[in-house]
Scaffold this motif. Structure first.
Motif, PDB file in Angstrom:
ATOM      1  N   THR A 101      42.244  33.581  27.133  1.00 41.90           N
ATOM      2  CA  THR A 101      42.855  33.081  28.354  1.00 41.90           C
ATOM      3  C   THR A 101      41.745  32.666  29.304  1.00 41.90           C
ATOM      4  O   THR A 101      40.557  32.829  29.023  1.00 41.90           O
ATOM      5  CB  THR A 101      43.730  34.159  29.028  1.00 41.90           C
ATOM      6  N   PHE A 118      41.137  34.061  32.080  1.00 48.73           N
ATOM      7  CA  PHE A 118      40.640  35.235  32.790  1.00 48.73           C
ATOM      8  C   PHE A 118      40.018  36.201  31.795  1.00 48.73           C
ATOM      9  O   PHE A 118      40.645  36.576  30.796  1.00 48.73           O
ATOM     10  CB  PHE A 118      41.770  35.935  33.545  1.00 48.73           C
ATOM     11  N   ASN A 146      39.385  39.369  32.113  1.00 51.30           N
ATOM     12  CA  ASN A 146      39.950  40.716  32.091  1.00 51.30           C
ATOM     13  C   ASN A 146      41.431  40.733  31.721  1.00 51.30           C
ATOM     14  O   ASN A 146      42.125  41.708  31.938  1.00 51.30           O
ATOM     15  CB  ASN A 146      39.760  41.401  33.448  1.00 51.30           C
ATOM     16  N   MET A 147      41.911  39.624  31.146  1.00 51.67           N
ATOM     17  CA  MET A 147      43.312  39.559  30.748  1.00 51.67           C
ATOM     18  C   MET A 147      43.416  38.937  29.367  1.00 51.67           C
ATOM     19  O   MET A 147      42.642  38.051  29.009  1.00 51.67           O
ATOM     20  CB  MET A 147      44.125  38.735  31.756  1.00 51.67           C
ATOM     21  N   SER A 148      44.353  39.391  28.567  1.00 48.76           N
ATOM     22  CA  SER A 148      44.564  38.817  27.243  1.00 48.76           C
ATOM     23  C   SER A 148      46.052  38.658  26.978  1.00 48.76           C
ATOM     24  O   SER A 148      46.876  39.423  27.480  1.00 48.76           O
ATOM     25  CB  SER A 148      43.940  39.708  26.157  1.00 48.76           C
ATOM     26  N   PHE A 164      51.247  40.431  28.064  1.00 50.61           N
ATOM     27  CA  PHE A 164      49.892  40.309  28.602  1.00 50.61           C
ATOM     28  C   PHE A 164      49.261  41.690  28.710  1.00 50.61           C
ATOM     29  O   PHE A 164      49.933  42.678  29.024  1.00 50.61           O
ATOM     30  CB  PHE A 164      49.905  39.654  29.987  1.00 50.61           C
ATOM     31  N   PHE A 205      46.047  43.762  30.629  1.00 49.46           N
ATOM     32  CA  PHE A 205      45.156  43.704  31.785  1.00 49.46           C
ATOM     33  C   PHE A 205      44.111  44.809  31.653  1.00 49.46           C
ATOM     34  O   PHE A 205      44.457  45.976  31.444  1.00 49.46           O
ATOM     35  CB  PHE A 205      45.944  43.870  33.085  1.00 49.46           C
ATOM     36  N   GLU A 206      42.861  44.439  31.769  1.00 45.84           N
ATOM     37  CA  GLU A 206      41.780  45.419  31.596  1.00 45.84           C
ATOM     38  C   GLU A 206      41.720  46.378  32.778  1.00 45.84           C
ATOM     39  O   GLU A 206      41.516  45.970  33.928  1.00 45.84           O
ATOM     40  CB  GLU A 206      40.444  44.690  31.452  1.00 45.84           C
ATOM     41  N   LYS A 226      37.431  45.733  27.619  1.00 46.39           N
ATOM     42  CA  LYS A 226      38.828  46.052  27.309  1.00 46.39           C
ATOM     43  C   LYS A 226      38.970  47.396  26.598  1.00 46.39           C
ATOM     44  O   LYS A 226      39.610  47.508  25.561  1.00 46.39           O
ATOM     45  CB  LYS A 226      39.461  44.923  26.485  1.00 46.39           C
ATOM     46  N   MET A 253      43.546  49.312  28.482  1.00 48.29           N
ATOM     47  CA  MET A 253      44.350  48.146  28.836  1.00 48.29           C
ATOM     48  C   MET A 253      45.740  48.566  29.284  1.00 48.29           C
ATOM     49  O   MET A 253      46.342  49.486  28.716  1.00 48.29           O
ATOM     50  CB  MET A 253      44.470  47.206  27.638  1.00 48.29           C
ATOM     51  N   ASN A 257      49.414  47.153  29.251  1.00 52.55           N
ATOM     52  CA  ASN A 257      50.128  46.147  28.469  1.00 52.55           C
ATOM     53  C   ASN A 257      51.566  46.032  28.965  1.00 52.55           C
ATOM     54  O   ASN A 257      52.291  47.028  29.071  1.00 52.55           O
ATOM     55  CB  ASN A 257      50.124  46.517  26.990  1.00 52.55           C
TER      56      ASN A 257
END
Length: 361
Positions: free
Chosen positions: A252, A254, A256-258, A282, A284-285, A295, A298, A300
């Protein structure tokens, strides 16, 4: 006249052979020898600082009658994966010689000569013989030393290994009698600044540990009410087993985001209760470390559908996952499956807690 022609022919052949040898390596290379030298050489300075400090202290053992020294025939042995070319070997020889000269000159009673005007090619021709040498005899070297008021000759030898640099020092008087010798060593890689390759390799290992885009095989256990239509099939919670594959860490914008897509097979409390979920979401770390990796912890959030016997219902998940290593992680999720409202089959429905173990592929 024939002797002159023979002499010129030999000199031409020698020069041609030297220029050809400079384009050839002395053995098989690991990539390129220049790349290997670039990788290792930045770590030489601290190792040589250790050697030269030892040398400065030990050189005081040399007799006070010896003041003028000459470095002659410094040798370098390279025991790493790639053999050096002639110009690279010459560069290392000059580097080691300069470091030794500086170290010996710290003791002001020593004056150090390099002997650069010594010829590497010596040709002697008479009416009946022709001699070609690339080194001086002991008598010739002694004569040169006397002409330049040199008291002793230093013959150093360096051995470069994966871990250390070894330095063997021999000091001989003009009669070739050894008057002093020592062995010194300096550790390579000790507090040395990392090379570019080291940084890239370390970054790659960290990403392999926790941050590479990769999928997770998941094994989960869920405690949830089992419904048959609108009525709970039992007054207690039932255990459901979930096996799935999560397409994780899609890139992505960002760091710190997946984004991920989670799929699971759900085994119900009876033998016929089998369904599957599709829940994109998504991550988020919450915690990542520059040394350990990205990460690590996370948050989720995902939402999608659960399907069983041709009936779709909503599926929502919120949870925290923790990476324990490159291949193993744990997670705890809060889940909610909608009630499909169909009689005749037992469905997981309502809210529950899901404990998850995942394996990184």
């Amino acid at each position: 006249m024939n002797i002159l022609y023979r002499s010129l022919a030999l000199v031409v052949l020698f020069v041609c052979s030297v220029s050809y040898a400079q384009d050839e390596t002395y053995g098989h290379t690991y990539g390129t020898s220049a790349a290997m030298l670039d990788e290792v050489f930045p770590k030489f300075n601290l190792a040589m600082d250790s050697i030269t400090s030892q040398l400065f202290t030990a050189s005081r053992e040399i007799s006070s009658n010896v003041q003028n020294l000459m470095i002659y025939k410094l040798k370098v042995k390279w025991l790493l994966r790639s053999e050096l070319k002639a110009n690279e070997l010459q560069f290392l020889t000059s580097y080691f010689e300069n470091r030794l000269r500086i170290a010996l000159a710290k003791d002001r009673r020593f004056v150090v000569y390099s002997g650069h005007d010594l010829r590497t090619l010596y040709v002697k021709a008479t009416d009946s013989t022709l001699q070609v040498k690339n080194t001086y005899s002991e008598e010739q070297l002694r004569s040169y030393a006397k002409e330049h008021n040199i008291h002793a000759i230093v013959s150093p030898e360096f051995l470069v290994t994966e871990d250390e640099i070894y330095c063997y020092m021999n000091v001989n008087d003009l009669n070739s009698i050894n008057i002093w010798n020592r062995e010194f060593r300096g550790k390579l890689y000790l507090y040395a600044p990392p090379s570019v390759k080291d940084l890239l390799r370390g970054d790659h290992e960290l990403k392999k540990l926790t941050g590479l885009p990769q999928g997770h095989m998941t094994t989960s256990f869920m405690s949830m009410q089992a419904f048959n239509g609108d009525s709970a099939s039992t007054s207690t919670r039932q255990a459901f087993l979930l096996l799935g594959y999560r397409y994780n860490d899609v890139a992505t914008i960002f760091d710190n985001m997946s984004f991920f897509i989670d799929t699971k097979l759900v085994y119900g409390p009876n033998i016929g209760g089998i369904g599957w979920t599709l829940t994109p979401g998504f991550g988020f770390e919450l915690y990542g470390d520059g040394e350990i990796g990205r990460k690590i912890i996370m948050l989720n959030l995902s939402g999608g559908y659960y399907m069983e016997s041709g009936i779709f219902t909503s599926a929502l998940t919120a949870g925290i996952s923790v990476k324990l290593s490159r291949i193993l992680g744990l997670g705890v999720d809060y889940v909610n499956f909608g009630n499909p409202g169909k009689l005749g089959s037992v469905y997981p429905a309502g809210s529950g807690v899901l404990g998850q173990i995942y394996f990184v592929l």
